[in-house]
Design a protein around this motif. Structure first.
Motif, mmCIF file in Angstrom:
data_model
loop_
_atom_site.group_PDB
_atom_site.id
_atom_site.type_symbol
_atom_site.label_atom_id
_atom_site.label_comp_id
_atom_site.label_asym_id
_atom_site.label_seq_id
_atom_site.Cartn_x
_atom_site.Cartn_y
_atom_site.Cartn_z
ATOM 1 N N ARG A 335 0.827 -1.214 0.000
ATOM 2 C CA ARG A 335 0.000 0.000 0.000
ATOM 3 C C ARG A 335 0.862 1.265 0.000
ATOM 4 O O ARG A 335 0.467 2.299 -0.552
ATOM 5 C CB ARG A 335 -0.935 0.004 1.208
ATOM 6 N N THR A 336 2.010 1.200 0.627
ATOM 7 C CA THR A 336 2.880 2.376 0.694
ATOM 8 C C THR A 336 3.978 2.364 -0.364
ATOM 9 O O THR A 336 4.605 3.404 -0.607
ATOM 10 C CB THR A 336 3.542 2.461 2.081
ATOM 11 N N ALA A 337 4.226 1.221 -1.000
ATOM 12 C CA ALA A 337 5.336 1.109 -1.949
ATOM 13 C C ALA A 337 5.248 2.080 -3.114
ATOM 14 O O ALA A 337 6.277 2.666 -3.504
ATOM 15 C CB ALA A 337 5.438 -0.331 -2.453
ATOM 16 N N PRO A 338 4.073 2.316 -3.742
ATOM 17 C CA PRO A 338 4.044 3.256 -4.874
ATOM 18 C C PRO A 338 4.514 4.658 -4.508
ATOM 19 O O PRO A 338 5.262 5.288 -5.267
ATOM 20 C CB PRO A 338 2.564 3.252 -5.288
ATOM 21 N N ARG A 339 4.102 5.162 -3.344
ATOM 22 C CA ARG A 339 4.509 6.510 -2.943
ATOM 23 C C ARG A 339 6.013 6.569 -2.673
ATOM 24 O O ARG A 339 6.689 7.536 -3.047
ATOM 25 C CB ARG A 339 3.726 6.949 -1.711
ATOM 26 N N VAL A 340 6.529 5.536 -2.028
ATOM 27 C CA VAL A 340 7.961 5.516 -1.735
ATOM 28 C C VAL A 340 8.764 5.409 -3.027
ATOM 29 O O VAL A 340 9.806 6.064 -3.192
ATOM 30 C CB VAL A 340 8.295 4.345 -0.788
ATOM 31 N N MET A 341 8.283 4.618 -3.985
ATOM 32 C CA MET A 341 8.995 4.452 -5.242
ATOM 33 C C MET A 341 9.041 5.750 -6.028
ATOM 34 O O MET A 341 10.037 6.061 -6.688
ATOM 35 C CB MET A 341 8.345 3.340 -6.077
ATOM 36 N N GLN A 342 7.972 6.534 -5.981
ATOM 37 C CA GLN A 342 7.962 7.817 -6.680
ATOM 38 C C GLN A 342 8.983 8.789 -6.086
ATOM 39 O O GLN A 342 9.543 9.627 -6.795
ATOM 40 C CB GLN A 342 6.568 8.424 -6.619
ATOM 41 N N ARG A 343 9.250 8.673 -4.798
ATOM 42 C CA ARG A 343 10.203 9.579 -4.148
ATOM 43 C C ARG A 343 11.648 9.095 -4.270
ATOM 44 O O ARG A 343 12.561 9.886 -4.530
ATOM 45 C CB ARG A 343 9.853 9.734 -2.672
ATOM 46 N N LEU A 344 11.863 7.801 -4.075
ATOM 47 C CA LEU A 344 13.225 7.276 -3.986
ATOM 48 C C LEU A 344 13.673 6.514 -5.213
ATOM 49 O O LEU A 344 14.874 6.303 -5.405
ATOM 50 C CB LEU A 344 13.352 6.367 -2.754
ATOM 51 N N GLY A 345 12.734 6.058 -6.039
ATOM 52 C CA GLY A 345 13.096 5.214 -7.165
ATOM 53 C C GLY A 345 12.943 3.743 -6.828
ATOM 54 O O GLY A 345 12.635 3.361 -5.690
ATOM 55 N N ALA A 346 13.175 2.900 -7.815
ATOM 56 C CA ALA A 346 12.928 1.464 -7.668
ATOM 57 C C ALA A 346 14.023 0.742 -6.889
ATOM 58 O O ALA A 346 13.747 -0.150 -6.087
ATOM 59 C CB ALA A 346 12.768 0.821 -9.050
ATOM 60 N N LYS A 347 15.277 1.105 -7.112
ATOM 61 C CA LYS A 347 16.381 0.329 -6.541
ATOM 62 C C LYS A 347 16.364 0.244 -5.016
ATOM 63 O O LYS A 347 16.547 -0.854 -4.463
ATOM 64 C CB LYS A 347 17.716 0.885 -7.029
ATOM 65 N N PRO A 348 16.164 1.339 -4.279
ATOM 66 C CA PRO A 348 16.144 1.210 -2.822
ATOM 67 C C PRO A 348 15.089 0.229 -2.320
ATOM 68 O O PRO A 348 15.335 -0.521 -1.364
ATOM 69 C CB PRO A 348 15.856 2.635 -2.347
ATOM 70 N N LEU A 349 13.922 0.227 -2.970
ATOM 71 C CA LEU A 349 12.885 -0.716 -2.558
ATOM 72 C C LEU A 349 13.291 -2.151 -2.847
ATOM 73 O O LEU A 349 13.090 -3.046 -2.021
ATOM 74 C CB LEU A 349 11.576 -0.391 -3.279
ATOM 75 N N VAL A 350 13.845 -2.393 -4.029
ATOM 76 C CA VAL A 350 14.243 -3.757 -4.386
ATOM 77 C C VAL A 350 15.325 -4.271 -3.442
ATOM 78 O O VAL A 350 15.254 -5.397 -2.931
ATOM 79 C CB VAL A 350 14.740 -3.809 -5.849
ATOM 80 N N VAL A 351 16.326 -3.453 -3.195
ATOM 81 C CA VAL A 351 17.432 -3.887 -2.330
ATOM 82 C C VAL A 351 16.945 -4.138 -0.908
ATOM 83 O O VAL A 351 17.257 -5.169 -0.289
ATOM 84 C CB VAL A 351 18.563 -2.840 -2.346
ATOM 85 N N THR A 352 16.158 -3.212 -0.372
ATOM 86 C CA THR A 352 15.659 -3.376 1.002
ATOM 87 C C THR A 352 14.762 -4.604 1.107
ATOM 88 O O THR A 352 14.872 -5.389 2.061
ATOM 89 C CB THR A 352 14.879 -2.127 1.443
ATOM 90 N N GLY A 353 13.868 -4.791 0.134
ATOM 91 C CA GLY A 353 12.992 -5.956 0.160
ATOM 92 C C GLY A 353 13.763 -7.255 0.084
ATOM 93 O O GLY A 353 13.444 -8.225 0.790
ATOM 94 N N THR A 354 14.795 -7.283 -0.734
ATOM 95 C CA THR A 354 15.598 -8.508 -0.868
ATOM 96 C C THR A 354 16.390 -8.787 0.402
ATOM 97 O O THR A 354 16.571 -9.945 0.794
ATOM 98 C CB THR A 354 16.546 -8.381 -2.073
ATOM 99 N N VAL A 355 16.858 -7.733 1.063
ATOM 100 C CA VAL A 355 17.549 -7.915 2.354
ATOM 101 C C VAL A 355 16.608 -8.540 3.380
ATOM 102 O O VAL A 355 16.979 -9.480 4.106
ATOM 103 C CB VAL A 355 18.092 -6.561 2.861
ATOM 104 N N LEU A 356 15.385 -8.036 3.457
ATOM 105 C CA LEU A 356 14.425 -8.564 4.431
ATOM 106 C C LEU A 356 14.093 -10.025 4.136
ATOM 107 O O LEU A 356 14.009 -10.852 5.058
ATOM 108 C CB LEU A 356 13.144 -7.719 4.401
ATOM 109 N N LEU A 357 13.901 -10.347 2.869
ATOM 110 C CA LEU A 357 13.591 -11.728 2.513
ATOM 111 C C LEU A 357 14.754 -12.656 2.850
ATOM 112 O O LEU A 357 14.558 -13.757 3.395
ATOM 113 C CB LEU A 357 13.256 -11.819 1.024
#
Length: 473
Positions: A335-357
């Protein structure tokens, strides 16, 4: 009656003053519900049967190997034919292909629920995989066709959440249906859903221009048989050792067939997987990251259900409900990922998500027989749910943004091929390490080894995302 007459004939009480009610194909909520409904049905069937496997064994008298192939036959047919399904959408039109795939999936589900022998159920599962391969590429491509700009990002966020959470939700649904009725209901439940989608899809989805083309049957056969041989080799090696003759022969066949697939794709005029799709840096990195994440997650789902039922003694319903924290975290993050992606871009989300997994899978490698649910599984479930929800959306968005709309079918077909083929490959590799580590009948030690293999896949995905992916905001 023409479309304009239908609009003017709409009841006044359903329209705003001075306006007419919009036709169904102009209602984005209904459009997205149809697309996501199909994706959820397909994603559920990767895992909904897993919880019911003990009941299936008792009802049809199947061996352990037979049970494994009921799961793998679906994922192999699905992953192996996805690229051909993407081409079918280009040639026949995505809306038409999407609806045909749903119809075939519905019929195959009915056959699976009626099965009275192991071969019958195996054939129905394979047919389900074929149908899913027809419908799934058009589902993601229809988002690119029916939504633009910020609306596409929001639609992709919902689609990605359903894609990522589908397998976990399948555990819950499978537990409820098996506990309340019979294992047959995990198949029958698709029939009413499929019928509704078949009726609504032609009315709400925008059609796409058909592009004449040829079907690359040689590439489809080589890729499907190559992946099947590789999965068979891994499972065989886990059961009979790496020196087994059949396992070695299957490894050799897989190498030859997959090399033949690449050679065919490089020569034919209209390949099912244009090799140029793998050349763009960000696109290629997104594909490889999806492959690694799926390999780690899908295998983990299989062994988590075994741990819950065999070690903790949970019944089907309780085992399915145990996945609720994972699903809840996944949807909350999306629910929050689209807003964060618009601000920071795709890479920070991908890297952080992969670290958590990766962290969640590493946590699972320390399981012991005395660990309960709260102490051993709750935190990794939440980490995996948050990580999957955070990574899938930006990966899909990066892939679709890197191609023209008329190429979205091929690009999304490759994306889902990486997802489901990665799931098959990861599950087989984890079964192999489980068999080697549990040779002394130490089930938990075997599971720890399997989760270690899953963590290796996730860590490889993390390296690709951190070092190769460079997509900007």
């Amino acid at each position: 009656m023409t479309a304009s007459n239908e609009r003017t004939a709409a009841p006044r009480e359903f329209a705003a003053p001075g306006k007419t009610a919009p036709p169904l194909h102009h209602r984005p909520g209904i459009i997205l519900a149809v697309i996501v409904g199909c994706q959820l049905m397909i994603g559920l069937d990767t895992s909904v049967v897993t919880i019911a496997l003990p009941e299936v064994r008792q009802g049809l008298g199947l061996s352990t190997g037979g049970l494994a192939w009921i799961q793998n036959s679906y994922m192999l047919a699905f992953g192996g034919l996805l690229l051909l399904g993407g081409r079918a959408g280009d040639v026949f039109g995505r809306r038409r292909t999407f609806t045909a795939g749903i119809a075939l999936f519905t019929a195959a589900s009915l056959l699976g629920g009626l099965a009275n022998a192991g071969w019958w159920l195996l054939a129905a599962r394979t047919l389900q995989g074929v149908a899913a391969a027809v419908a799934a590429p058009s589902a993601m491509a229809l988002i690119a066709t029916n939504f633009q700009g910020p609306a596409r990002v929001r639609a992709l966020s919902v689609f990605s959440a359903v894609t990522g959470a589908g397998a976990a939700v399948g555990m819950i649904v499978g537990g409820v249906l098996t506990e309340a009725g019979s294992w047959r209901w995990v198949f029958f439940v698709n029939v009413p859903v499929g019928l509704v989608l078949m009726l609504v899809a032609p009315r709400v989805l925008s059609g796409t221009r058909r592009r004449p083309g040829r079907f690359d049957l040689g590439g489809a056969v080589a890729s499907t048989l190559g992946m099947t041989a590789l999965v068979y080799a891994l499972i065989r090696a886990g059961e009979d050792g790496w020196g087994d003759g059949r396992a070695l022969a299957a490894f050799g066949a897989a190498a030859v067939l997959l090399a033949a697939f690449v050679a065919v794709e490089a020569r034919v005029r209209q390949p099912i997987m244009p090799l140029w799709l793998l050349t763009g840096r960000d696109r290629a990195a997104s594909y490889l990251t999806q492959l690694g994440l799926a390999a780690g997650m899908f295998g983990a789902f299989f062994f988590l259900t075994q741990y819950l039922q065999q070690v903790l003694g949970y019944g089907p319903l309780r085992a399915g409900a145990a996945f609720l924290p994972m699903v809840g975290m996944q949807f909350a993050v999306v629910r929050t990922a689209p807003r964060v992606m618009q601000r920071l871009g795709a890479k920070p989300l991908v890297v952080t998500g992969t670290v958590l997994l990766t962290a969640g899978l590493l946590w699972l490698t320390r399981l012991s027989p005395g660990d309960g649910y709260a102490g051993g599984l709750l935190v990794p479930f939440m980490l995996m749910g948050a990580g999957g929800g955070m990574a899938v959306l930006p990966l899909n968005a990066t892939i679709l943004a890197s191609v023209e709309p008329e190429q979205s079918g091929a690009a999304s077909g490759v994306a889902q091929t990486m997802l489901w083929s990665g799931g098959s490959l990861g599950s087989a590799a984890m079964v192999t390490t489980y068999g080697s580590a549990s040779s002394g009948h130490d089930v938990v030690a075997g599971m720890d080894a399997a989760f270690t293999t899953g963590a290796v896949f996730a860590a490889a995905a993390l390296l690709v995302a951190a070092l190769v992916l460079r997509v900007r905001r």
